[in-house]
Design an enzyme around this catalytic site. Sequence first.
Site, short mmCIF file in Angstrom:
data_model
loop_
_atom_site.label_atom_id
_atom_site.label_comp_id
_atom_site.label_asym_id
_atom_site.label_seq_id
_atom_site.Cartn_x
_atom_site.Cartn_y
_atom_site.Cartn_z
N THR A 132 40.15 42.39 48.22
CA THR A 132 39.87 42.09 46.81
C THR A 132 41.00 41.26 46.21
O THR A 132 40.77 40.26 45.52
CB THR A 132 39.70 43.39 46.01
OG1 THR A 132 38.61 44.13 46.55
CG2 THR A 132 39.43 43.08 44.54
N PHE A 135 40.91 37.58 47.47
CA PHE A 135 39.94 36.73 46.77
C PHE A 135 40.48 36.35 45.40
O PHE A 135 40.39 35.18 44.99
CB PHE A 135 38.59 37.45 46.62
CG PHE A 135 37.73 37.38 47.84
CD1 PHE A 135 37.12 36.19 48.19
CD2 PHE A 135 37.53 38.50 48.64
CE1 PHE A 135 36.30 36.12 49.33
CE2 PHE A 135 36.74 38.43 49.77
CZ PHE A 135 36.13 37.24 50.12
N TYR A 136 41.03 37.32 44.68
CA TYR A 136 41.55 37.06 43.34
C TYR A 136 42.66 36.03 43.38
O TYR A 136 42.65 35.05 42.62
CB TYR A 136 42.06 38.37 42.74
CG TYR A 136 42.76 38.22 41.42
CD1 TYR A 136 42.05 38.08 40.23
CD2 TYR A 136 44.15 38.23 41.35
CE1 TYR A 136 42.70 37.94 39.01
CE2 TYR A 136 44.81 38.08 40.14
CZ TYR A 136 44.08 37.94 38.98
OH TYR A 136 44.73 37.80 37.78
N TYR A 137 43.62 36.23 44.28
CA TYR A 137 44.76 35.32 44.34
C TYR A 137 44.39 33.96 44.92
O TYR A 137 44.94 32.94 44.51
CB TYR A 137 45.92 35.96 45.11
CG TYR A 137 46.81 36.75 44.18
CD1 TYR A 137 47.78 36.12 43.42
CD2 TYR A 137 46.65 38.13 44.04
CE1 TYR A 137 48.57 36.82 42.54
CE2 TYR A 137 47.44 38.84 43.17
CZ TYR A 137 48.41 38.19 42.42
OH TYR A 137 49.19 38.88 41.54
N LYS A 140 42.92 32.10 41.96
CA LYS A 140 43.96 31.64 41.05
C LYS A 140 44.77 30.51 41.67
O LYS A 140 45.10 29.52 41.00
CB LYS A 140 44.87 32.82 40.67
CG LYS A 140 44.19 33.94 39.90
CD LYS A 140 43.67 33.46 38.57
CE LYS A 140 43.10 34.62 37.74
NZ LYS A 140 42.45 34.14 36.50
#
Length: 231
Positions: A132, A135-137, A140
């Site tokens: 998770t 994917f987030y980083y 960004k």
Amino acid sequence: MKVLVIGAHGKIGQILTKKLHDSNDFEEVAGLRTAEQRNAYEEAGVQTVAIDLEKEQTDLEKAMQGVDAVVFTAGSGGKTGPEKTMMIDLDGAVKSMKAAKNAGVKRFVIVSAINANKRDFWSYGRHELGATGNFYYAAKHYADLYLEHSDLDYTILRPTLLLDDEGTGKVTITDDLEKVDSPKMKIPRADVAATVMAVLNNQATIRRSFDLDGGDTPIKEAIDNQTTIEK
């Protein structure tokens, strides 16, 4: 300065929109996804426009007509899956940048995340949030990278852990937080919103990227100190 806030119903976006609305230097436009949200904001006297980051880029271009700057502080949130993260935090951000260019809006500020610029922090499963977090980083990281290679007058802010505490009006802002002694690694969202407004008012922050943390220096002074440093 007329500022469109994309993600105006998020936690930072709500604070920022109110600060812009109460300011004598800015005119706010809250980018909101639902009619219910828009009605509630308009009842409070806030200007709004429909923004859905999963729809066509041309819709974003229409929403940006007449604004002087765009602040992207949208995010898919912690309760959605990786697909939504990529479509909002990455694709939505890039579509907003492209729309800004086509609409003739040069100034673009994005609220990113601490260490998003450092692949070793999050890639190869090293982040504590596992897949998770990856994917987030990744979202960004590549949104910021696209912005850095655009023609927009950007500022990238990478805040540390976000808190709902009352703002202090003081921060640490630096090109690399690892260079700073005793980082707090947490910052109230209200101070992030106030920093966004301060960078909008400071031309020396254009085409600059900063780590943002809690600190002991008044926001304007912290930015002025940082922008006297040669790039």
